[in-house]
Enzyme design. Structure first.
Site, PDB file in Angstrom:
ATOM      1  N   HIS A 116      -8.539  28.087 -24.101  1.00 57.68           N
ATOM      2  CA  HIS A 116      -7.327  27.933 -23.287  1.00 57.68           C
ATOM      3  C   HIS A 116      -7.750  27.668 -21.845  1.00 57.68           C
ATOM      4  CE1 HIS A 116      -3.396  28.100 -21.827  1.00 57.68           C
ATOM      5  NE2 HIS A 116      -2.940  29.205 -22.399  1.00 57.68           N
ATOM      6  N   ASN A 132      -2.706  25.966 -17.994  1.00 56.81           N
ATOM      7  CA  ASN A 132      -1.603  26.849 -17.559  1.00 56.81           C
ATOM      8  C   ASN A 132      -1.956  27.992 -16.609  1.00 56.81           C
ATOM      9  OD1 ASN A 132      -0.209  25.155 -19.198  1.00 56.81           O
ATOM     10  ND2 ASN A 132       0.169  26.623 -20.835  1.00 56.81           N
ATOM     11  N   ASN A 137       2.148  29.410 -13.156  1.00 55.66           N
ATOM     12  CA  ASN A 137       1.244  30.441 -12.620  1.00 55.66           C
ATOM     13  C   ASN A 137       0.700  30.059 -11.237  1.00 55.66           C
ATOM     14  OD1 ASN A 137       1.348  32.534 -14.528  1.00 55.66           O
ATOM     15  ND2 ASN A 137      -0.029  31.439 -15.911  1.00 55.66           N
ATOM     16  N   TYR A 168      -4.633  30.054 -16.335  1.00 50.43           N
ATOM     17  CA  TYR A 168      -5.407  31.234 -16.712  1.00 50.43           C
ATOM     18  C   TYR A 168      -6.858  31.063 -16.235  1.00 50.43           C
ATOM     19  CZ  TYR A 168      -1.075  32.231 -18.978  1.00 50.43           C
ATOM     20  OH  TYR A 168       0.264  32.463 -19.183  1.00 50.43           O
ATOM     21  N   THR A 185       2.659  31.746 -27.334  1.00 54.58           N
ATOM     22  CA  THR A 185       2.721  33.197 -27.198  1.00 54.58           C
ATOM     23  C   THR A 185       4.088  33.677 -27.675  1.00 54.58           C
ATOM     24  OG1 THR A 185       1.168  33.203 -25.376  1.00 54.58           O
ATOM     25  CG2 THR A 185       2.716  35.034 -25.449  1.00 54.58           C
TER      26      THR A 185
HETATM   27  C1  LIG Z   1       7.434  30.450 -26.154  1.00 55.24           C
HETATM   28  C2  LIG Z   1       6.280  29.625 -25.638  1.00 55.24           C
HETATM   29  C3  LIG Z   1       5.021  30.179 -25.567  1.00 55.24           C
HETATM   30  C4  LIG Z   1       3.931  29.414 -25.145  1.00 55.24           C
HETATM   31  N1  LIG Z   1       2.682  29.961 -25.166  1.00 55.24           N
HETATM   32  C5  LIG Z   1       1.582  29.182 -24.941  1.00 55.24           C
HETATM   33  C6  LIG Z   1       0.273  29.685 -25.185  1.00 55.24           C
HETATM   34  O1  LIG Z   1       0.067  30.810 -25.633  1.00 55.24           O
HETATM   35  N2  LIG Z   1      -0.764  28.861 -24.916  1.00 55.24           N
HETATM   36  C7  LIG Z   1      -0.584  27.585 -24.431  1.00 55.24           C
HETATM   37  O2  LIG Z   1      -1.583  26.872 -24.203  1.00 55.24           O
HETATM   38  N3  LIG Z   1       0.655  27.090 -24.212  1.00 55.24           N
HETATM   39  C8  LIG Z   1       1.726  27.836 -24.485  1.00 55.24           C
HETATM   40  N4  LIG Z   1       2.998  27.314 -24.364  1.00 55.24           N
HETATM   41  C9  LIG Z   1       3.175  25.877 -24.058  1.00 55.24           C
HETATM   42  C10 LIG Z   1       3.333  25.086 -25.367  1.00 55.24           C
HETATM   43  O3  LIG Z   1       2.126  25.071 -26.107  1.00 55.24           O
HETATM   44  C11 LIG Z   1       3.733  23.619 -25.087  1.00 55.24           C
HETATM   45  O4  LIG Z   1       2.768  23.076 -24.232  1.00 55.24           O
HETATM   46  C12 LIG Z   1       5.107  23.493 -24.451  1.00 55.24           C
HETATM   47  O5  LIG Z   1       6.080  24.188 -25.213  1.00 55.24           O
HETATM   48  C13 LIG Z   1       5.535  22.013 -24.342  1.00 55.24           C
HETATM   49  O6  LIG Z   1       5.541  21.386 -25.611  1.00 55.24           O
HETATM   50  P1  LIG Z   1       6.923  21.101 -26.397  1.00 55.24           P
HETATM   51  O7  LIG Z   1       7.748  20.206 -25.503  1.00 55.24           O
HETATM   52  O8  LIG Z   1       6.522  20.413 -27.663  1.00 55.24           O
HETATM   53  O9  LIG Z   1       7.589  22.419 -26.607  1.00 55.24           O
HETATM   54  C14 LIG Z   1       4.128  28.073 -24.744  1.00 55.24           C
HETATM   55  C15 LIG Z   1       5.415  27.532 -24.761  1.00 55.24           C
HETATM   56  C16 LIG Z   1       6.478  28.277 -25.212  1.00 55.24           C
HETATM   57  C17 LIG Z   1       7.847  27.651 -25.272  1.00 55.24           C
END
Ligand SMILES: Cc1cc2nc3c(=O)[nH]c(=O)nc-3n(C[C@H](O)[C@H](O)[C@H](O)COP(=O)(O)O)c2cc1C
Length: 360
Positions: free
Chosen positions: A173, A176, A233, A178, A25
């Site tokens: 999705h 997290n 959440n 939702y 997001t």
């Molecule tokens: C800015 C941001 C926005 C995110 N938005 C979503 C999202 O829209 N949907 C989702 O399933 N996870 C979302 N996440 C979680 C990421 O998909 C991911 O699981 C998380 O960053 C851990 O992975 P990484 O260590 O590679 O960053 C978001 C994470 C970040 C940092």
């Protein structure tokens, strides 16, 4: 032993590598939850990923609740996404749309004053950002069975629109905290009808949504994201290993493109206490498994070599490095993420991270 740079068949597609862009997001949609040119540039510049999974995208007005997040229920939104998918395909990328219903963690300020909906009338503890500032979560309206069926239909309609907008597929999705996750976990689902009580009843909504979406777009174009131990959440479950291995078991016969787990490695800022669930899911699920959470180039290649997953998704590393595949392949240093601009409007921290070519 596969590496991140080996191709893989995921559902109906052959991806050129196993580096997946995790859904993120970013709050840059235009008025009306419409994707604009800025989003087109952002995704196009990351088209080197084997697969891009977009930011969470609301399936309906009732499902929204995040400032400037996009949607996929109007003609204008569909048109905006069409430009995004066209730009990604022009660079030979693949892109799935993440379908989102926020359920209880939306707020009346996003919903014309109406209550958000949930599996049960249990409020999440904490606050959310509304258009007029931070406010406490409210107690949601517990969905009736008829209302649940209408939301299943909304998922199918959104998936249909996603395909019209040129997406290669959709990711549900289910992570997290939702709506789908609110049904799955017993901290937020205390129903006593067909959608609650037993574990299989708690998983019924997920399976019904998955089946409805598969009916519309085909199984090889549908993935599901789950986050077995995330407390984000205000989520709780009394037995995550049992809950999520059963989810994988029930999803298996649908022959989906993949299951994608978000379960951060120890030491990561999203890491949770306790035993990891993904290895248990891996044991009983024969389909493609993508995992995510705190992986580096090395940790991801180690995980693939050990057979822990078939592909790895990267969130923050992709956010800050549009040319992540190239950097990983050359073991090049990465840009540092700017945490202050994760959700802010405009190009800063969005489309202005330099590629290696620009730096040289
Ligand atoms: C800015 C941001 C926005 C995110 N938005 C979503 C999202 O829209 N949907 C989702 O399933 N996870 C979302 N996440 C979680 C990421 O998909 C991911 O699981 C998380 O960053 C851990 O992975 P990484 O260590 O590679 O960053 C978001 C994470 C970040 C940092």
């Amino acid at each position: 032993m596969p590496t991140l740079f080996d191709p893989i068949i995921i559902g109906d597609y052959r991806l050129s590598n196993r580096i997946i862009m995790a859904p993120m997001t970013r709050g840059r949609a235009e008025d009306g939850a419409v994707p604009g040119k800025l989003m087109e540039d952002y995704y196009a510049s990351r088209a080197g990923a084997g697969l891009i999974i977009t930011e969470a995208t609301a399936i309906s007005p009732q499902g929204q609740g995040w400032l400037n997040a996009p949607g996929i229920w109007t003609d204008a939104q569909e048109k905006g996404w069409k430009a995004v998918t066209y730009a990604v395909h022009a660079k030979r990328g693949h892109i799935f749309l993440q379908l989102w219903h926020m359920g209880r963690v939306s707020h009346p300020d996003f919903l014309g004053g109406k209550l958000p909906v949930g599996a049960s009338a249990i409020a999440a503890q904490g606050e959310t950002n509304t258009p007029i500032g931070k406010k406490s979560y409210v107690t949601p309206h517990a969905l009736t069975v008829e209302e649940i069926q209408a939301i299943v239909e909304d998922y199918a309609s959104a998936a249909k629109r996603a395909m019209k907008a040129g997406f290669d597929g959709v990711e549900l999705h289910g992570a997290n905290g939702y709506l789908i996750d609110q049904f799955i976990r017993n901290g937020s689902n205390q129903r006593t009808d067909d959608y609650g009580g037993s574990l299989d009843n708690r998983l019924r909504f997920l399976i019904e949504v998955a089946k409805a979406v598969v009916n519309v777009v085909g199984a090889g174009k549908v993935g599901v994201r789950l986050s077995p131990r995330s407390h984000y959440n205000d989520m709780k479950d009394s037995n995550p290993i049992h809950t999520f291995t059963r989810a994988a078991e029930l999803l298996a016969p649908l022959n989906l493109a993949y299951i994608h787990t978000m379960e951060a490695l120890p030491g990561h800022f999203f890491a949770e206490e306790g035993e990891r669930v993904t290895p248990h899911m891996r044991k009983i699920y024969q389909g493609v498994l993508i995992t995510n959470g705190g992986y580096t180039n090395k940790l991801a290649n180690d995980a693939l070599a050990a057979g822990e997953a078939d592909a790895i998704a990267f969130g923050v590393p992709y956010l800050a490095n549009p040319d992540l595949v190239q950097r990983f392949s050359q073991n090049a240093p990465l840009n540092s993420p700017d945490f202050t601009s994760f959700y802010t409007p405009g190009t800063k921290g969005y489309t202005d991270y330099p590629t290696m070519d620009l730096k040289a």
